[in-house]
Enzyme design. Structure first.
Site, PDB file in Angstrom:
ATOM      1  N   GLU A 274       0.799  -1.212   0.000  1.00 37.59           N
ATOM      2  CA  GLU A 274       0.000   0.000   0.000  1.00 37.59           C
ATOM      3  C   GLU A 274       0.834   1.265   0.000  1.00 37.59           C
ATOM      4  O   GLU A 274       1.943   1.305   0.526  1.00 37.59           O
ATOM      5  CB  GLU A 274      -0.924  -0.007   1.213  1.00 37.59           C
ATOM      6  CG  GLU A 274      -1.946  -1.105   1.065  1.00 37.59           C
ATOM      7  CD  GLU A 274      -3.016  -1.048   2.125  1.00 37.59           C
ATOM      8  OE1 GLU A 274      -4.095  -1.575   1.872  1.00 37.59           O
ATOM      9  OE2 GLU A 274      -2.780  -0.461   3.190  1.00 37.59           O
TER      10      GLU A 274
ATOM     11  N   CYS B 181       3.356   8.083   1.977  1.00 37.20           N
ATOM     12  CA  CYS B 181       3.945   6.989   2.760  1.00 37.20           C
ATOM     13  C   CYS B 181       4.104   5.794   1.819  1.00 37.20           C
ATOM     14  O   CYS B 181       3.136   5.304   1.250  1.00 37.20           O
ATOM     15  CB  CYS B 181       3.009   6.677   3.928  1.00 37.20           C
ATOM     16  SG  CYS B 181       3.566   5.319   4.949  1.00 37.20           S
TER      17      CYS B 181
ATOM     18  N   CYS C  33       7.082  -8.393   5.894  1.00 41.62           N
ATOM     19  CA  CYS C  33       8.322  -8.000   6.583  1.00 41.62           C
ATOM     20  C   CYS C  33       8.786  -9.173   7.424  1.00 41.62           C
ATOM     21  O   CYS C  33       7.975  -9.861   8.045  1.00 41.62           O
ATOM     22  CB  CYS C  33       8.083  -6.778   7.471  1.00 41.62           C
ATOM     23  SG  CYS C  33       9.583  -6.214   8.318  1.00 41.62           S
TER      24      CYS C  33
ATOM     25  N   CYS D  66       7.862  -7.584  14.362  1.00 43.08           N
ATOM     26  CA  CYS D  66       7.592  -6.807  15.576  1.00 43.08           C
ATOM     27  C   CYS D  66       6.218  -7.218  16.121  1.00 43.08           C
ATOM     28  O   CYS D  66       5.278  -7.444  15.358  1.00 43.08           O
ATOM     29  CB  CYS D  66       7.644  -5.313  15.285  1.00 43.08           C
ATOM     30  SG  CYS D  66       9.273  -4.796  14.706  1.00 43.08           S
TER      31      CYS D  66
ATOM     32  N   CYS E  50       2.827  -5.332  15.029  1.00 40.50           N
ATOM     33  CA  CYS E  50       2.727  -4.857  13.640  1.00 40.50           C
ATOM     34  C   CYS E  50       2.033  -5.878  12.755  1.00 40.50           C
ATOM     35  O   CYS E  50       2.445  -7.035  12.705  1.00 40.50           O
ATOM     36  CB  CYS E  50       4.126  -4.552  13.106  1.00 40.50           C
ATOM     37  SG  CYS E  50       4.136  -4.138  11.341  1.00 40.50           S
TER      38      CYS E  50
ATOM     39  N   CYS F 189      -1.102   3.639  10.580  1.00 40.66           N
ATOM     40  CA  CYS F 189       0.135   2.890  10.735  1.00 40.66           C
ATOM     41  C   CYS F 189      -0.125   1.462  11.162  1.00 40.66           C
ATOM     42  O   CYS F 189      -0.870   1.223  12.094  1.00 40.66           O
ATOM     43  CB  CYS F 189       0.995   3.507  11.833  1.00 40.66           C
ATOM     44  SG  CYS F 189       1.553   5.113  11.432  1.00 40.66           S
TER      45      CYS F 189
HETATM   46  N1  SAH Z   1       9.791  -1.115   9.142  1.00 45.25           N
HETATM   47  C1  SAH Z   1       9.977   0.228   9.435  1.00 45.25           C
HETATM   48  C2  SAH Z   1       9.003   1.157   8.759  1.00 45.25           C
HETATM   49  C3  SAH Z   1       7.565   0.739   8.625  1.00 45.25           C
HETATM   50  S1  SAH Z   1       6.511   0.792   9.966  1.00 45.25           S
HETATM   51  C4  SAH Z   1       9.940   0.447  10.931  1.00 45.25           C
HETATM   52  O1  SAH Z   1       9.575  -0.449  11.651  1.00 45.25           O
HETATM   53  O2  SAH Z   1      10.333   1.527  11.359  1.00 45.25           O
HETATM   54  C5  SAH Z   1       6.212   2.523  10.328  1.00 45.25           C
HETATM   55  C6  SAH Z   1       5.954   2.756  11.815  1.00 45.25           C
HETATM   56  O3  SAH Z   1       4.669   2.217  12.210  1.00 45.25           O
HETATM   57  C7  SAH Z   1       6.979   2.079  12.694  1.00 45.25           C
HETATM   58  O4  SAH Z   1       7.405   2.931  13.731  1.00 45.25           O
HETATM   59  C8  SAH Z   1       6.209   0.908  13.237  1.00 45.25           C
HETATM   60  O5  SAH Z   1       6.781   0.414  14.407  1.00 45.25           O
HETATM   61  C9  SAH Z   1       4.844   1.507  13.432  1.00 45.25           C
HETATM   62  N2  SAH Z   1       3.775   0.510  13.600  1.00 45.25           N
HETATM   63  C10 SAH Z   1       3.741  -0.768  13.204  1.00 45.25           C
HETATM   64  N3  SAH Z   1       2.587  -1.355  13.571  1.00 45.25           N
HETATM   65  C11 SAH Z   1       1.859  -0.423  14.211  1.00 45.25           C
HETATM   66  C12 SAH Z   1       0.555  -0.405  14.810  1.00 45.25           C
HETATM   67  N4  SAH Z   1      -0.221  -1.473  14.792  1.00 45.25           N
HETATM   68  N5  SAH Z   1       0.124   0.743  15.359  1.00 45.25           N
HETATM   69  C13 SAH Z   1       0.904   1.854  15.336  1.00 45.25           C
HETATM   70  N6  SAH Z   1       2.133   1.903  14.782  1.00 45.25           N
HETATM   71  C14 SAH Z   1       2.610   0.777  14.232  1.00 45.25           C
HETATM   72 FE1  SF4 Z   2       8.664  -4.808   9.892  1.00 42.38          FE
HETATM   73 FE2  SF4 Z   2       6.445  -3.929  11.054  1.00 42.38          FE
HETATM   74 FE3  SF4 Z   2       8.659  -4.254  12.503  1.00 42.38          FE
HETATM   75 FE4  SF4 Z   2       8.523  -2.248  10.707  1.00 42.38          FE
HETATM   76  S1  SF4 Z   2       7.253  -2.484  12.554  1.00 42.38           S
HETATM   77  S2  SF4 Z   2      10.235  -3.701  11.024  1.00 42.38           S
HETATM   78  S3  SF4 Z   2       7.273  -3.236   9.105  1.00 42.38           S
HETATM   79  S4  SF4 Z   2       7.513  -5.893  11.476  1.00 42.38           S
END
Ligand code: SAH
Ligand code: SF4
Length: 363
Positions: free
Chosen positions: A90, A103, A110, A114, A117, A337
């Site tokens: 997206e 964005c 990925c 995390c 996420c 996000c």
């Molecule tokens: N992979 C990279 C960039 C993509 S995620 C990273 O992790 O930085 C962009 C941001 O959204 C990151 O700070 C990530 O931790 C945050 N994010 C991921 N899942 C989320 C969620 N469910 N609610 C709010 N922020 C989230």
């Molecule tokens: Fe990957 Fe999501 Fe962690 Fe960013 S926040 S590194 S997209 S798993």
């Protein structure tokens, strides 16, 4: 057929040189392609006809396919892109009064997993090509149309969509170079941000290859907690991460790192966590961006209540740390996000249904 979107300026000039064409011809085509968003070689009127014929035989300019285009009530616009094999990513455009931010995604899925996420929960599918990455900016520019006042509609780019940009280093850097190139998008380095979960060696490489603004997904103030939320922390713990931030700042276009911090109810949002963050802020010049957690099915987390987020933010601000709280935008179209393409491929569903056709997304 060579997709010319896959080339940055240098690679395009090399490709032209291999075909006996002068560098200025490559620049002309680069400008048509990126500055004017042209995909049709015949429309490139100042390019010699013989060269246009040659290009039509050997090359194409093809962005990713738009599978769905959704507009949120708050103006956020989201494009779901079909990148083949039932993989979707997206791109989200967020209009604000003083800027327009795009964005962009860097990977389908990925691998870093995390805990909070939804992209991470899907697992890793593949890296996007350079053309698929810059193609998101190319497409958005075309689809948003020109601003009547001649202002740039997209003034900022953040690599905060699906995927970990620094785990797809070469393709991301190619795309970043085009974003900055005056013959392409001409964005200032300060207005292009890479967000990383903290892949330390790649942060050093980015600093050398293409320093742009850097956001680091911190999410926890100590290793014990960060290990559980951002598993890459086990490989590159906080001490190493913060040292890499300091090194980055030496050649960064901004004199601070943005620390992103997702607010998870009862997990990382205690006063004590905020106080620990103050110690970190004393080590690295930084700003904090608190992100209210965006829930998705079976995440196991809740968003911190707004009063808690306010108090957390106040503790940091009282210590002199610039702290902002991200507005949740595009909630109604799942563009906030961590919600990107959440329903495309879902690990929990994979056993029953390996592939969800693109047409079924978001129904
Ligand atoms: N992979 C990279 C960039 C993509 S995620 C990273 O992790 O930085 C962009 C941001 O959204 C990151 O700070 C990530 O931790 C945050 N994010 C991921 N899942 C989320 C969620 N469910 N609610 C709010 N922020 C989230
Ligand atoms: Fe990957 Fe999501 Fe962690 Fe960013 S926040 S590194 S997209 S798993």
């Amino acid at each position: 057929m060579q997709n010319l979107l896959d080339f940055d300026a240098t690679a395009l000039a090399e490709w032209f040189a291999e075909r006996g064409e002068k560098p200025f011809r490559a620049r002309q085509v680069l400008r048509w392609m990126h500055r004017f968003g042209e995909a049709d070689f015949d429309a490139m009127t100042d390019v010699a006809k013989s060269l246009r014929l040659k290009l039509k035989e050997a090359a194409c300019i093809v962005p990713p396919l738009v599978a769905r285009d959704t507009l949120s009530i708050d103006g956020t616009r989201k494009w779901l892109l079909d990148v083949g094999n039932a993989n979707a990513v997206e791109t989200v455009f967020i209009p604000e009064t003083t800027r327009g931010t795009l964005c962009i995604s860097s990977q389908a899925g990925c691998a870093l997993d995390c805990a909070f996420c939804s992209t991470g929960k899907q697992g890793f599918n593949r890296n996007l090509s350079a053309g698929e990455i810059i193609g998101q900016l190319w497409l958005a520019n075309r689809l948003l149309g020109a601003d009547p006042a001649g202002e740039r509609i997209i003034s900022n780019v953040v690599m905060m969509g699906m995927g970990e940009p620094l785990a797809n280093f070469d393709n991301v850097v190619s795309a970043l170079r085009l974003m900055l190139d005056d013959n392409a998008y001409g964005l200032s380095r300060r207005r292009v941000t890479v967000s990383t979960s903290g892949i330390v060696p790649a942060m050093d490489r980015l600093r050398e290859a293409c320093p742009v603004a850097l956001a680091v997904s911190l999410h926890a103030p100590n290793d014990a907690l960060r290990d559980t939320l951002v598993p890459i922390n086990k490989k590159y713990p906080l001490k190493e991460l913060l040292a890499a931030c300091e090194r980055y700042l030496v050649s960064a276009p901004r004199d601070f790192i943005t620390f992103e911090y997702v607010m998870l109810d009862g997990v990382n949002d205690h006063d004590e966590h905020a106080r620990q963050l103050i110690d970190i802020a004393h080590q690295v010049s930084c700003k904090f961006n608190l992100i209210p957690f965006n829930p998705f099915p079976n995440s196991g987390f809740e968003r911190s209540p707004s009063g808690r987020i306010k108090r957390f933010s106040q503790i940091l601000q009282d210590a002199g740390i610039v702290t902002t709280t991200r507005k949740t935008r595009g909630d109604d179209v799942d563009a906030a996000c961590g919600q990107l393409a959440g329903q495309v491929k879902d690990k929990t569903r994979r056993t029953q249904q390996r592939v969800v056709p693109i047409t079924q997304v978001h129904q």
